[in-house]
Design an enzyme around this catalytic site. Structure first.
Site, PDB file in Angstrom:
ATOM      1  N   ALA B  15      -5.396  15.231  -2.945  1.00 10.95           N
ATOM      2  CA  ALA B  15      -5.682  13.899  -3.069  1.00 10.95           C
ATOM      3  C   ALA B  15      -4.653  12.787  -3.066  1.00 10.95           C
ATOM      4  O   ALA B  15      -3.821  12.724  -3.646  1.00 10.95           O
ATOM      5  CB  ALA B  15      -6.721  13.787  -4.380  1.00 10.95           C
ATOM      6  N   CYS B  16      -4.990  11.787  -2.451  1.00 16.25           N
ATOM      7  CA  CYS B  16      -4.122  10.708  -2.586  1.00 16.25           C
ATOM      8  C   CYS B  16      -4.929   9.171  -2.293  1.00 16.25           C
ATOM      9  O   CYS B  16      -6.201   9.442  -2.428  1.00 16.25           O
ATOM     10  CB  CYS B  16      -3.184  10.422  -1.456  1.00 16.25           C
ATOM     11  SG  CYS B  16      -3.639   9.944   0.124  1.00 16.25           S
ATOM     12  N   ASP B  17      -4.557   8.099  -2.496  1.00 15.92           N
ATOM     13  CA  ASP B  17      -5.323   6.938  -2.682  1.00 15.92           C
ATOM     14  C   ASP B  17      -6.143   6.707  -1.505  1.00 15.92           C
ATOM     15  O   ASP B  17      -7.451   6.541  -1.860  1.00 15.92           O
ATOM     16  CB  ASP B  17      -4.206   5.666  -2.927  1.00 15.92           C
ATOM     17  CG  ASP B  17      -5.173   4.487  -2.699  1.00 15.92           C
ATOM     18  OD1 ASP B  17      -5.821   4.136  -3.763  1.00 15.92           O
ATOM     19  OD2 ASP B  17      -5.127   3.606  -1.827  1.00 15.92           O
ATOM     20  N   VAL B  46      -8.668   9.897  -3.771  1.00 14.46           N
ATOM     21  CA  VAL B  46      -8.672  10.455  -5.215  1.00 14.46           C
ATOM     22  C   VAL B  46      -9.932  10.165  -5.975  1.00 14.46           C
ATOM     23  O   VAL B  46     -10.393  10.732  -6.999  1.00 14.46           O
ATOM     24  CB  VAL B  46      -7.344   9.930  -6.156  1.00 14.46           C
ATOM     25  CG1 VAL B  46      -7.459   8.514  -6.150  1.00 14.46           C
ATOM     26  CG2 VAL B  46      -7.219  10.469  -7.349  1.00 14.46           C
TER      27      VAL B  46
END
Lengths: 150, 102
Positions: B15-17, B46
């Site tokens: 997950a990332c932004d 995310v």
């Protein structure tokens, strides 16, 4: 994804000899290149700066991968990356950055390129080649996905 | 919460932004290293971690948001996108067997 999909790396989006006063300047330059090639609306640049302030996009081997936020996907017209080299180096929160790979994505068109970039970063010789390539064509060929990735 | 046994890990979410940069790059690496292990590796923003994730990998700076987005899922935070020891440890555990701690 069809193998024939065009790679979202436009030769016009590769600059070997840029220079930047600081990190924000380098990011803004990446953003402007993405605007110039028609990949994003101008407001994307502000999102790239905001994203960087939340968490650094430094990924190692003097490379950073600035990109926008989730909210900014709406102003992305098509997947694209740009490669800007800063031979003089840019201070990136304490790390030295000489290569910026700017990303604009609304789909997965750029995934193969990023996968290739990850491979490059794990191999110090390839990473050096990316930092020192003398021709735009060398940069394009380094990032060209290998058969295995397709 | 408790950890998860390696044999119970079927899906890893990175997950990332925005799900467009670093997570994509890390996902491609993890996928390659886990080839043949029967583990699905996906990358997502995310805020939209899928409900069937067994393990979530995310940058330490996003850990709180990931916990809020996927409560109860084993979370492995990392600091660097290439060669982070936490990621290496996760891959080793999946390959050799053992428990991934929450």
């Amino acid at each position: 994804m069809p193998e024939t999909a065009p790679l979202p790396l436009d030769p016009r989006a590769v600059r070997l000899d840029a220079s930047a006063a600081d990190r924000d300047d380098a990011i803004a330059q990446c953003g402007r290149v993405l605007v110039e090639i028609g990949a994003v609306e101008p407001s994307y640049v502000e999102a790239m700066l905001a994203r960087e302030r939340s968490i650094s996009t430094y990924v190692g081997e003097e490379v950073a991968i600035p990109h926008g936020t989730l909210a900014a996907k709406d102003v992305v017209r098509h997947d694209a990356i740009c490669v800007l080299r800063f031979p003089g180096g840019v201070d990136w929160g304490g790390e030295r950055v000489t290569v910026c790979v700017g990303i604009a994505a609304r789909g997965d068109g750029h995934v193969r390129l990023l996968s290739e970039l990850a491979q490059i970063l794990m191999d110090p010789d390839s990473a050096r080649a990316l930092r020192e390539a003398d021709e735009v064509s060398e940069v394009l060929s380094l990032l060209q996905p290998t058969q295995e990735d397709q | 919460m408790a950890g998860i046994e390696s044999k119970d890990i079927h899906k890893i979410v990175i997950a990332c932004d925005a799900g467009m940069g670093s997570s994509v790059m890390l996902a491609s690496q993890v996928r390659k290293q886990l080839k043949g292990e029967g583990v699905e590796v996906v990358h997502t923003p995310v805020n939209s971690i899928p409900g069937d994730a067994d393990v979530v990998l995310c940058h330490a700076g996003l850990a709180d948001r990931a916990r809020a987005s996927a409560p109860g899922v084993v979370l492995v935070p990392f600091q660097v996108f290439i060669g982070d020891p936490a990621v290496t440890r996760l891959i080793d555990t999946i390959k050799k067997g053992g428990t991934v701690d929450a």
